[in-house]
Design an enzyme around this catalytic site. Structure first.
Site, PDB file in Angstrom:
ATOM      1  N   CYS A 110      33.354  13.221  83.469  1.00 26.55           N
ATOM      2  CA  CYS A 110      31.775  13.304  83.264  1.00 26.55           C
ATOM      3  C   CYS A 110      31.128  12.439  84.209  1.00 26.55           C
ATOM      4  O   CYS A 110      31.680  11.408  84.834  1.00 26.55           O
ATOM      5  CB  CYS A 110      31.727  12.415  81.749  1.00 26.55           C
ATOM      6  SG  CYS A 110      29.768  12.438  81.421  1.00 26.55           S
ATOM      7  N   GLU A 154      28.699  19.536  77.217  1.00 23.21           N
ATOM      8  CA  GLU A 154      27.051  19.399  77.486  1.00 23.21           C
ATOM      9  C   GLU A 154      26.410  19.198  76.379  1.00 23.21           C
ATOM     10  O   GLU A 154      25.461  18.413  76.003  1.00 23.21           O
ATOM     11  CB  GLU A 154      26.772  20.411  78.385  1.00 23.21           C
ATOM     12  CG  GLU A 154      27.253  20.739  79.627  1.00 23.21           C
ATOM     13  CD  GLU A 154      27.430  19.264  80.597  1.00 23.21           C
ATOM     14  OE1 GLU A 154      26.575  18.326  80.255  1.00 23.21           O
ATOM     15  OE2 GLU A 154      28.265  19.149  81.539  1.00 23.21           O
TER      16      GLU A 154
HETATM   17 ZN    ZN Z   1      29.321  14.726  80.636  1.00 18.95          ZN
END
Ligand code: ZN
Length: 184
Positions: A110, A154
């Site tokens: 991420c 997401e």
């Molecule tokens: Zn992320």
């Protein structure tokens, strides 16, 4: 343009908030931010631009990662069959999902997490989502495997969820029954 400077990192409270639904049609500013988010994701995958602007390559970005608590995501990637998914979406919502789970064999990363976190991240193998795109058109997408995983990562950001929340605490490489490993 958006660069890594604008991306908030874990510890920032916005990443743990439930993001607000965007009232449609979006404001000029919301539209502008979402367009820039998509450009950022595309640029991050471009060898020259990512080097020039010091962008970490990513396949998606959610508005809370910019400290903006609104339900907007941008994704840009190709699946294993060469199909391209390139979207800026308002209010994406999972309307149905498989019982079967899937996980990436290499785990997840991420842009808001500057460390390696090992372990499998089980998610739904197939999902159907609805949203409104950058042109104001309603979209309905049926997604599976890698694509389903990217969108779930997401959309999780809109609900204050980080990918490592899904990793089994006792055994990070635990495989839930029937879960499918995705190599990518
Ligand atoms: Zn992320």
């Amino acid at each position: 343009m958006i660069t890594m400077k604008e991306v908030v990192r874990e510890g920032n409270p916005t990443l743990r908030e439930i993001a607000k639904v965007v009232t449609l049609p979006p404001t000029e500013e919301e539209l502008d931010v979402l367009n820039k988010m998509l450009t950022f994701v595309k640029n991050s995958q471009d060898d020259e631009l990512s080097k020039k602007y010091n962008l970490r390559p990513g396949v998606g970005l959610a508005a809370p990662q910019l400290g903006i608590s609104k339900r907007m995501i941008a994704v840009h990637f190709e699946d294993s069959k060469g199909k391209i998914y390139s979207y800026g979406l308002f209010n994406p919502k999972i309307i149905s999902h498989s019982v079967q789970l899937a996980f990436l064999g290499g785990g997840e990363g991420c842009l808001s997490v500057d460390r390696q976190v090992d372990g499998y991240v089980p998610r739904y193998a197939r999902i159907t989502i609805t949203a409104v795109d950058l042109n104001g058109n309603p979209v309905k997408l049926r997604l599976k495997d890698y694509a389903a995983i990217v969108f779930q990562h997401e959309i999780d950001h809109l609900n204050g969820v980080m990918f490592y929340d899904h990793i089994n605490k006792d055994n990070p490489f635990f495989i839930p029954e029937g879960a499918k490993e995705i190599e990518f």
